[in-house]
Design a protein around this motif. Structure first.
Motif, PDB file in Angstrom:
ATOM      1  N   VAL A 198      23.354   2.238  -8.658  1.00  0.00           N
ATOM      2  CA  VAL A 198      22.017   2.693  -9.056  1.00  0.00           C
ATOM      3  C   VAL A 198      21.179   2.949  -7.812  1.00  0.00           C
ATOM      4  O   VAL A 198      21.191   2.142  -6.866  1.00  0.00           O
ATOM      5  CB  VAL A 198      21.320   1.640  -9.951  1.00  0.00           C
ATOM      6  CG1 VAL A 198      19.898   2.076 -10.294  1.00  0.00           C
ATOM      7  CG2 VAL A 198      22.129   1.411 -11.214  1.00  0.00           C
ATOM      8  N   ARG A 199      20.456   4.053  -7.807  1.00  0.00           N
ATOM      9  CA  ARG A 199      19.580   4.370  -6.682  1.00  0.00           C
ATOM     10  C   ARG A 199      18.263   3.608  -6.777  1.00  0.00           C
ATOM     11  O   ARG A 199      17.694   3.440  -7.866  1.00  0.00           O
ATOM     12  CB  ARG A 199      19.282   5.870  -6.637  1.00  0.00           C
ATOM     13  CG  ARG A 199      20.487   6.729  -6.305  1.00  0.00           C
ATOM     14  CD  ARG A 199      20.091   8.186  -6.156  1.00  0.00           C
ATOM     15  NE  ARG A 199      21.224   9.009  -5.761  1.00  0.00           N
ATOM     16  CZ  ARG A 199      21.133  10.263  -5.358  1.00  0.00           C
ATOM     17  NH1 ARG A 199      19.942  10.858  -5.294  1.00  0.00           N
ATOM     18  NH2 ARG A 199      22.214  10.951  -5.022  1.00  0.00           N
ATOM     19  N   GLY A 200      17.782   3.190  -5.627  1.00  0.00           N
ATOM     20  CA  GLY A 200      16.499   2.499  -5.580  1.00  0.00           C
ATOM     21  C   GLY A 200      15.991   2.455  -4.149  1.00  0.00           C
ATOM     22  O   GLY A 200      16.538   3.108  -3.254  1.00  0.00           O
ATOM     23  N   PHE A 201      14.941   1.653  -3.931  1.00  0.00           N
ATOM     24  CA  PHE A 201      14.342   1.568  -2.602  1.00  0.00           C
ATOM     25  C   PHE A 201      13.964   0.128  -2.280  1.00  0.00           C
ATOM     26  O   PHE A 201      13.492  -0.622  -3.148  1.00  0.00           O
ATOM     27  CB  PHE A 201      13.073   2.417  -2.528  1.00  0.00           C
ATOM     28  CG  PHE A 201      13.323   3.899  -2.515  1.00  0.00           C
ATOM     29  CD1 PHE A 201      13.507   4.574  -1.322  1.00  0.00           C
ATOM     30  CD2 PHE A 201      13.386   4.612  -3.702  1.00  0.00           C
ATOM     31  CE1 PHE A 201      13.749   5.942  -1.305  1.00  0.00           C
ATOM     32  CE2 PHE A 201      13.618   5.971  -3.702  1.00  0.00           C
ATOM     33  CZ  PHE A 201      13.797   6.642  -2.506  1.00  0.00           C
ATOM     34  N   LYS A 202      14.145  -0.241  -1.026  1.00  0.00           N
ATOM     35  CA  LYS A 202      13.482  -1.408  -0.470  1.00  0.00           C
ATOM     36  C   LYS A 202      12.038  -0.991  -0.223  1.00  0.00           C
ATOM     37  O   LYS A 202      11.779   0.092   0.316  1.00  0.00           O
ATOM     38  CB  LYS A 202      14.139  -1.839   0.827  1.00  0.00           C
ATOM     39  CG  LYS A 202      13.477  -3.029   1.504  1.00  0.00           C
ATOM     40  CD  LYS A 202      14.214  -3.398   2.789  1.00  0.00           C
ATOM     41  CE  LYS A 202      13.563  -4.575   3.494  1.00  0.00           C
ATOM     42  NZ  LYS A 202      14.301  -4.969   4.726  1.00  0.00           N
ATOM     43  N   VAL A 203      11.079  -1.834  -0.606  1.00  0.00           N
ATOM     44  CA  VAL A 203       9.669  -1.448  -0.541  1.00  0.00           C
ATOM     45  C   VAL A 203       8.920  -2.371   0.410  1.00  0.00           C
ATOM     46  O   VAL A 203       8.929  -3.593   0.250  1.00  0.00           O
ATOM     47  CB  VAL A 203       9.010  -1.488  -1.937  1.00  0.00           C
ATOM     48  CG1 VAL A 203       7.571  -0.985  -1.852  1.00  0.00           C
ATOM     49  CG2 VAL A 203       9.810  -0.652  -2.932  1.00  0.00           C
ATOM     50  N   MET A 204       8.280  -1.749   1.395  1.00  0.00           N
ATOM     51  CA  MET A 204       7.473  -2.464   2.372  1.00  0.00           C
ATOM     52  C   MET A 204       5.993  -2.215   2.075  1.00  0.00           C
ATOM     53  O   MET A 204       5.594  -1.094   1.744  1.00  0.00           O
ATOM     54  CB  MET A 204       7.798  -1.985   3.783  1.00  0.00           C
ATOM     55  CG  MET A 204       9.282  -2.041   4.139  1.00  0.00           C
ATOM     56  SD  MET A 204       9.912  -3.722   4.247  1.00  0.00           S
ATOM     57  CE  MET A 204       9.138  -4.260   5.778  1.00  0.00           C
ATOM     58  N   LEU A 205       5.169  -3.252   2.212  1.00  0.00           N
ATOM     59  CA  LEU A 205       3.776  -3.192   1.780  1.00  0.00           C
ATOM     60  C   LEU A 205       2.824  -3.723   2.850  1.00  0.00           C
ATOM     61  O   LEU A 205       3.066  -4.774   3.443  1.00  0.00           O
ATOM     62  CB  LEU A 205       3.604  -4.026   0.495  1.00  0.00           C
ATOM     63  CG  LEU A 205       2.198  -4.169  -0.084  1.00  0.00           C
ATOM     64  CD1 LEU A 205       1.768  -2.870  -0.756  1.00  0.00           C
ATOM     65  CD2 LEU A 205       2.152  -5.319  -1.080  1.00  0.00           C
ATOM     66  N   GLY A 206       1.744  -2.980   3.098  1.00  0.00           N
ATOM     67  CA  GLY A 206       0.618  -3.512   3.850  1.00  0.00           C
ATOM     68  C   GLY A 206       0.738  -3.505   5.353  1.00  0.00           C
ATOM     69  O   GLY A 206       0.090  -4.307   6.032  1.00  0.00           O
ATOM     70  N   GLY A 207       1.520  -2.592   5.907  1.00  0.00           N
ATOM     71  CA  GLY A 207       1.598  -2.486   7.351  1.00  0.00           C
ATOM     72  C   GLY A 207       0.491  -1.611   7.911  1.00  0.00           C
ATOM     73  O   GLY A 207      -0.222  -0.926   7.180  1.00  0.00           O
ATOM     74  N   GLY A 208       0.332  -1.637   9.207  1.00  0.00           N
ATOM     75  CA  GLY A 208      -0.683  -0.787   9.835  1.00  0.00           C
ATOM     76  C   GLY A 208      -0.724  -1.006  11.335  1.00  0.00           C
ATOM     77  O   GLY A 208      -0.229  -2.013  11.846  1.00  0.00           O
ATOM     78  N   PHE A 220       9.744  -5.671  -2.390  1.00  0.00           N
ATOM     79  CA  PHE A 220      10.954  -5.543  -3.194  1.00  0.00           C
ATOM     80  C   PHE A 220      12.131  -5.284  -2.265  1.00  0.00           C
ATOM     81  O   PHE A 220      12.053  -4.416  -1.396  1.00  0.00           O
ATOM     82  CB  PHE A 220      10.873  -4.373  -4.188  1.00  0.00           C
ATOM     83  CG  PHE A 220       9.963  -4.599  -5.356  1.00  0.00           C
ATOM     84  CD1 PHE A 220      10.362  -5.379  -6.431  1.00  0.00           C
ATOM     85  CD2 PHE A 220       8.708  -4.016  -5.383  1.00  0.00           C
ATOM     86  CE1 PHE A 220       9.514  -5.580  -7.512  1.00  0.00           C
ATOM     87  CE2 PHE A 220       7.864  -4.211  -6.457  1.00  0.00           C
ATOM     88  CZ  PHE A 220       8.259  -5.002  -7.526  1.00  0.00           C
ATOM     89  N   GLU A 221      13.230  -6.001  -2.464  1.00  0.00           N
ATOM     90  CA  GLU A 221      14.469  -5.644  -1.784  1.00  0.00           C
ATOM     91  C   GLU A 221      15.121  -4.448  -2.463  1.00  0.00           C
ATOM     92  O   GLU A 221      15.823  -3.668  -1.820  1.00  0.00           O
ATOM     93  CB  GLU A 221      15.434  -6.830  -1.770  1.00  0.00           C
ATOM     94  CG  GLU A 221      15.031  -7.944  -0.819  1.00  0.00           C
ATOM     95  CD  GLU A 221      15.149  -7.559   0.651  1.00  0.00           C
ATOM     96  OE1 GLU A 221      15.778  -6.526   0.951  1.00  0.00           O
ATOM     97  OE2 GLU A 221      14.609  -8.293   1.499  1.00  0.00           O
ATOM     98  N   PHE A 222      14.866  -4.313  -3.780  1.00  0.00           N
ATOM     99  CA  PHE A 222      15.418  -3.176  -4.523  1.00  0.00           C
ATOM    100  C   PHE A 222      14.519  -2.862  -5.710  1.00  0.00           C
ATOM    101  O   PHE A 222      14.311  -3.699  -6.583  1.00  0.00           O
ATOM    102  CB  PHE A 222      16.834  -3.478  -5.021  1.00  0.00           C
ATOM    103  CG  PHE A 222      17.484  -2.308  -5.712  1.00  0.00           C
ATOM    104  CD1 PHE A 222      18.152  -1.340  -4.986  1.00  0.00           C
ATOM    105  CD2 PHE A 222      17.421  -2.174  -7.094  1.00  0.00           C
ATOM    106  CE1 PHE A 222      18.752  -0.251  -5.614  1.00  0.00           C
ATOM    107  CE2 PHE A 222      18.014  -1.096  -7.738  1.00  0.00           C
ATOM    108  CZ  PHE A 222      18.691  -0.125  -6.996  1.00  0.00           C
ATOM    109  N   LEU A 223      13.975  -1.653  -5.701  1.00  0.00           N
ATOM    110  CA  LEU A 223      13.154  -1.167  -6.809  1.00  0.00           C
ATOM    111  C   LEU A 223      13.796   0.126  -7.312  1.00  0.00           C
ATOM    112  O   LEU A 223      13.926   1.092  -6.555  1.00  0.00           O
ATOM    113  CB  LEU A 223      11.725  -0.900  -6.344  1.00  0.00           C
ATOM    114  CG  LEU A 223      10.716  -0.464  -7.417  1.00  0.00           C
ATOM    115  CD1 LEU A 223      10.437  -1.611  -8.388  1.00  0.00           C
ATOM    116  CD2 LEU A 223       9.416   0.020  -6.772  1.00  0.00           C
TER     117      LEU A 223
END
Length: 364
Positions: A198-208, A220-223
C-alpha cells in the motif's frame, strides 16, 4: 489606468484576475486602504519592490515542474512586462521584477493561457508546494510523488480555509528517504513509503528555519495516500484557529506545536478531522512515461576533459534504463529570457516535455 478584459476558459480564474483589476482601481482611487490592498495583492503573487512604482511578480510552479511551452510563455511575459530575467527561487517559483502594478492582471491572464498561476504564491496562505526534482525518474523512489503533490496543490488552491491564516504555510514532498526536499524544515513534509503493498507517506510536522530553527517531528511513520488531504486540511484548520495572529514573529506552526506539544496538537487535529466533509481523498496513481524521440540525429564532437567532468557531475541516470536527466547550473538562480527560450528549444529537440526547477535554484 487603462481597463483590461480577458476571455479565459476557466471562469473562476477569469473572475479572480478581474477582481485584482477592480481592487487596483479602487486602491488608486483611495477607496481601499493600503493594508487591505496589500493583503489582497500578495495573495495573488504581486509583491512590492524597494524601487517605487514597480512590483515583483512571483509565479507559482508546483514542485517546480513545467514544460518547454510554459517556459517560453514565462520568458515572453518577462520581455513584455518585466526585465527580461527569470529568477528561480528556493521554493521552485519563478520571479520577474519591475512590473507596473497596472499591468499585473494582464500579465496573469497571459500566464493562465498555459495553465500557470500567481494565486497564493505570496501571503498568509499555503505557499508553493515544493517537491523532488527527481520525482518520477529517481532510481531510489518507492513511487512517483508528483500526482500526490499536484492533488494537494489543487485541493488547497483558492480553498477558503487557507486564504487568511496567521502566517504562511509550507509543504514539501521528497522522493525517497534521502529527503531531497528537506521535510524536516517544513510545516508539513511528506516522504513516500510502501507498506504491505500500500502506498503512503511518512509525515513530518512543524519544522522551520529562521532565527529560531526547529526540526520537524514525525507525526506518522505511515499515512495512506487517501488520508494526506484530510490530514492536511485538519492541520490547516488547527493552525488557522489556534495559531498566533497578534505577534507575526511567533505566528508560524512551529511555535504553536511548541506550545501545545505533539500529542496535544494531534488531539486538536483529530477533533477537526471528525467534522470534515472529506474523510478519504483517493488520488489516482500515475506512471511516468518516457517519450523517446522518433529519430535522433547523429552528433559528432570532440570529447574533452571538461566535457567528461561535466558529464560526470551533471548527467544523472534515471530509473528508466538508458535515460539521463541533465542538470543546468545557474548563477544566483537567474536565467535571461533569451537563454530560457534557447533552453526550451533544446528540450523540444532532445528531451521529454518537462523540465524541473530545483530548490538549489537550478534547472534539471
Amino acid at each position: 489606468m487603462k481597463s483590461f478584459r480577458t476571455e479565459l476558459e476557466d471562469p473562476i480564474v477569469e473572475k479572480d484576475i478581474l477582481e485584482l483589476e477592480r481592487k487596483i482601481h479602487a486602491f488608486q482611487k483611495g477607496q481601499v486602504d493600503e493594508e487591505r490592498f496589500r493583503s489582497l495583492r500578495v495573495a495573488r503573487g504581486v509583491y512590492g519592490q524597494r524601487q517605487e512604482g514597480v512590483q515583483m511578480v512571483r509565479i507559482k510552479i508546483p514542485i517546480g515542474k513545467l514544460d518547454a511551452r510554459q517556459l517560453r510563455r514565462i520568458a515572453d511575459i518577462s520581455d513584455e512586462y518585466a526585465s527580461s530575467n527569470l529568477h528561480i527561487t528556493t521554493r521552485q517559483d519563478i520571479q520577474v521584477h519591475y512590473v507596473s502594478l497596472d499591468r499585473t492582471p494582464e500579465l496573469w491572464a497571459e500566464l493562465e493561457k498555459d495553465k500557470i498561476t500567481l494565486r497564493e504564491a505570496c501571503g498568509n496562505t499555503v505557499r508553493n508546494i515544493t517537491g523532488s526534482p527527481l520525482a518520477g525518474i529517481d532510481p531510489k523512489e518507492p513511487f512517483d510523488i508528483s500526482p500526490y503533490a499536484e492533488a494537494v496543490f489543487q485541493y488547497f488552491l483558492r480553498n477558503p480555509i487557507c486564504q487568511d491564516m496567521g502566517r504562511k504555510f509550507k509543504i514539501s514532498f521528497s522522493s525517497s528517504d534521502l529527503d531531497d526536499s528537506y521535510s524536516f524544515v517544513h510545516d508539513l513534509g511528506f516522504i513516500p513509503k510502501i507498506k504491505e503493498g500500500v502506498r503512503g507517506f511518512k509525515v513530518m510536522l512543524g519544522g522551520g528555519i529562521g532565527s529560531q530553527p526547529k526540526h520537524a517531528e514525525t507525526t506518522f511513520e505511515f499515512l495512506p495516500v487517501d488520508q494526506i488531504v484530510p490530514f492536511t486540511e485538519s492541520v490547516l484548520r488547527v493552525f488557522d484557529q489556534y495559531g498566533e495572529r497578534a505577534r507575526r514573529h511567533k505566528a508560524r506552526l512551529k511555535y504553536l506545536l511548541k506550545d501545545v506539544g505533539l500529542e496535544g496538537f494531534r488531539e486538536l487535529v483529530a477533533e477537526q478531522q471528525q467534522s470534515l466533509a472529506v474523510q478519504s481523498y483517493p488520488i489516482q496513481e500515475e506512471t511516468t512515461v518516457v517519450e523517446a524521440p522518433i529519430e535522433l540525429e547523429t552528433v559528432t564532437f570532440e570529447t574533452t576533459p571538461a566535457y567528461e567532468t561535466w558529464r560526470a557531475t551533471n548527467a544523472l541516470p534515471q530509473k528508466q534504463e538508458g535515460y539521463f536527466a541533465v542538470g543546468i547550473k545557474l548563477t544566483n538562480g537567474d536565467i535571461s529570457s533569451d537563454k530560457a527560450r534557447k533552453l526550451a528549444s533544446i528540450i523540444d529537440r532532445w528531451a521529454s516535455k518537462d523540465l524541473r526547477l530545483t530548490i538549489q535554484q537550478n534547472i534539471l
